[in-house]
Design a protein around this motif. Structure first.
Motif, PDB file in Angstrom:
ATOM      1  N   UNK A   5       1.331  -1.847   0.641  1.00  0.00           N
ATOM      2  CA  UNK A   5      -0.327   0.383  -0.431  1.00  0.00           C
ATOM      3  C   UNK A   5       0.775   1.401   0.239  1.00  0.00           C
ATOM      4  N   UNK A   6       0.445   2.355  -0.357  1.00  0.00           N
ATOM      5  CA  UNK A   6       0.877   3.925  -0.181  1.00  0.00           C
ATOM      6  C   UNK A   6       0.174   4.233   0.529  1.00  0.00           C
ATOM      7  N   UNK A   7       1.055   5.575   1.755  1.00  0.00           N
ATOM      8  CA  UNK A   7      -0.157   6.929   2.894  1.00  0.00           C
ATOM      9  C   UNK A   7      -0.347   8.146   1.843  1.00  0.00           C
ATOM     10  N   UNK A   8      -1.349   8.380   1.558  1.00  0.00           N
ATOM     11  CA  UNK A   8      -0.821   9.144   0.502  1.00  0.00           C
ATOM     12  C   UNK A   8      -1.452  10.975   1.513  1.00  0.00           C
ATOM     13  N   UNK A   9      -1.170  11.736   1.151  1.00  0.00           N
ATOM     14  CA  UNK A   9      -1.177  12.863   2.362  1.00  0.00           C
ATOM     15  C   UNK A   9      -1.259  14.820   1.553  1.00  0.00           C
ATOM     16  N   UNK A  10      -1.226  14.107   0.781  1.00  0.00           N
ATOM     17  CA  UNK A  10      -1.668  15.754  -0.092  1.00  0.00           C
ATOM     18  C   UNK A  10      -2.486  15.279  -1.497  1.00  0.00           C
ATOM     19  N   UNK A  11      -1.918  15.045  -2.845  1.00  0.00           N
ATOM     20  CA  UNK A  11      -3.277  14.975  -3.596  1.00  0.00           C
ATOM     21  C   UNK A  11      -3.686  14.104  -3.811  1.00  0.00           C
ATOM     22  N   UNK A  12      -3.132  12.763  -3.635  1.00  0.00           N
ATOM     23  CA  UNK A  12      -3.201  11.109  -3.665  1.00  0.00           C
ATOM     24  C   UNK A  12      -4.670  11.097  -2.560  1.00  0.00           C
ATOM     25  N   UNK A  59      -4.839   8.927   3.466  1.00  0.00           N
ATOM     26  CA  UNK A  59      -5.447   7.556   2.418  1.00  0.00           C
ATOM     27  C   UNK A  59      -4.462   6.452   2.437  1.00  0.00           C
ATOM     28  N   UNK A  60      -4.523   5.552   2.503  1.00  0.00           N
ATOM     29  CA  UNK A  60      -4.133   4.323   2.183  1.00  0.00           C
ATOM     30  C   UNK A  60      -4.872   3.190   0.639  1.00  0.00           C
ATOM     31  N   UNK A  61      -3.531   2.740   0.107  1.00  0.00           N
ATOM     32  CA  UNK A  61      -4.933   1.936  -1.069  1.00  0.00           C
ATOM     33  C   UNK A  61      -3.350   1.147  -1.208  1.00  0.00           C
ATOM     34  N   UNK A  62      -4.012   0.082  -1.862  1.00  0.00           N
ATOM     35  CA  UNK A  62      -3.305  -1.203  -2.558  1.00  0.00           C
ATOM     36  C   UNK A  62      -2.547  -0.650  -4.355  1.00  0.00           C
ATOM     37  N   UNK A  98       4.434   2.329   2.022  1.00  0.00           N
ATOM     38  CA  UNK A  98       4.745   3.064   1.409  1.00  0.00           C
ATOM     39  C   UNK A  98       4.585   4.386   1.830  1.00  0.00           C
ATOM     40  N   UNK A  99       5.191   5.528   2.126  1.00  0.00           N
ATOM     41  CA  UNK A  99       5.173   6.832   2.029  1.00  0.00           C
ATOM     42  C   UNK A  99       6.374   7.356   1.551  1.00  0.00           C
ATOM     43  N   UNK A 100       5.614   8.496   0.262  1.00  0.00           N
ATOM     44  CA  UNK A 100       6.680   9.265  -0.267  1.00  0.00           C
ATOM     45  C   UNK A 100       7.127  10.416   0.154  1.00  0.00           C
ATOM     46  N   UNK A 101       8.236  10.644   0.217  1.00  0.00           N
ATOM     47  CA  UNK A 101       9.171  11.631   1.037  1.00  0.00           C
ATOM     48  C   UNK A 101      10.036  12.248   0.486  1.00  0.00           C
ATOM     49  N   UNK A 102      10.472  13.974   0.005  1.00  0.00           N
ATOM     50  CA  UNK A 102      11.417  14.510  -0.681  1.00  0.00           C
ATOM     51  C   UNK A 102      12.513  13.816   0.270  1.00  0.00           C
ATOM     52  N   UNK A 103      14.070  13.319  -0.291  1.00  0.00           N
ATOM     53  CA  UNK A 103      15.269  14.169   0.781  1.00  0.00           C
ATOM     54  C   UNK A 103      15.400  14.488   1.523  1.00  0.00           C
TER      55      UNK A 103
END
Length: 188
Positions: A5-12, A59-62, A98-103
């Motif tokens: 799954x992803x965890x979306x915190x913005x546009x997702x 949100x999370x989604x597969x 997973x969560x997407x993070x700008x390094x």
């Protein structure tokens, strides 16, 4: 069904911007959203950074392998980071999350040459209003840093590739929120 799954915190959070389903409301502990300029990008984006005193809704989604390829392309300036232990959710059989993070090395403060697109912010807030109501959208605002970032009003000709039409009420909510935050909105 995928157990990844992803965890979306913005546009997702805005289901209109993707086809991942079923999506579930979730909360990530130890993270805070922040507006950041990213090298090679003309605008500032939302990202997250570690903050043990904060939690954010999303949100999370597969996601299957083809979905990860598409998400990694969409989130090209972000690193896909493990967040399995950080996220509470009602989904069953989540083995990877997973969560997407700008390094950190790539995060710079927003500036006038790299504003936040209002069309992007509109999409994010529309998603929070749909998923969590006005209280959830207000919590999004409160758990996001760098509201001193300039906001470019591109509503008449949206630059954000996944821009959505807002209702009058959604637009009024965004405009009132920006006013309440003292945000600087630049005319196009």
């Amino acid at each position: 069904m995928s157990t990844s799954y992803f965890f979306g915190y913005g546009s997702l959070v805005n289901r209109r911007t993707h086809g991942f389903d079923p999506a579930h409301r979730a909360t990530a502990s130890g993270w805070r959203r922040v507006w950041a300029q990213v090298p090679g990008r003309p605008v500032s984006l939302l990202t997250v950074l570690r903050d043990p005193s904060c939690e954010i809704e999303g949100l999370i989604a597969p996601v299957d392998d083809a979905g990860w390829a598409a998400l990694d392309l969409r989130e090209a300036c972000y690193d896909r980071t493990d967040a399995l232990q950080d996220v509470r959710h009602p989904a069953e059989r989540v083995e990877e999350l997973a969560i997407y993070v700008v390094p950190e090395r790539d995060r710079l403060p927003p500036d006038a040459a790299h504003p936040v697109l209002l069309s992007y912010l509109d999409v994010v807030v529309q998603g929070y209003l749909a998923e969590f109501g006005a209280a959830g959208a207000e919590l999004f605002l409160a758990t996001t840093a760098n509201w001193d970032a300039p906001i470019l009003n591109d509503r008449a000709a949206p630059q954000y590739p996944r821009a959505q039409s807002l209702t009058d009420d959604e637009r009024a909510f965004v405009d009132a929120a920006l006013s309440g935050l003292g945000a600087r909105v630049l005319a196009r």
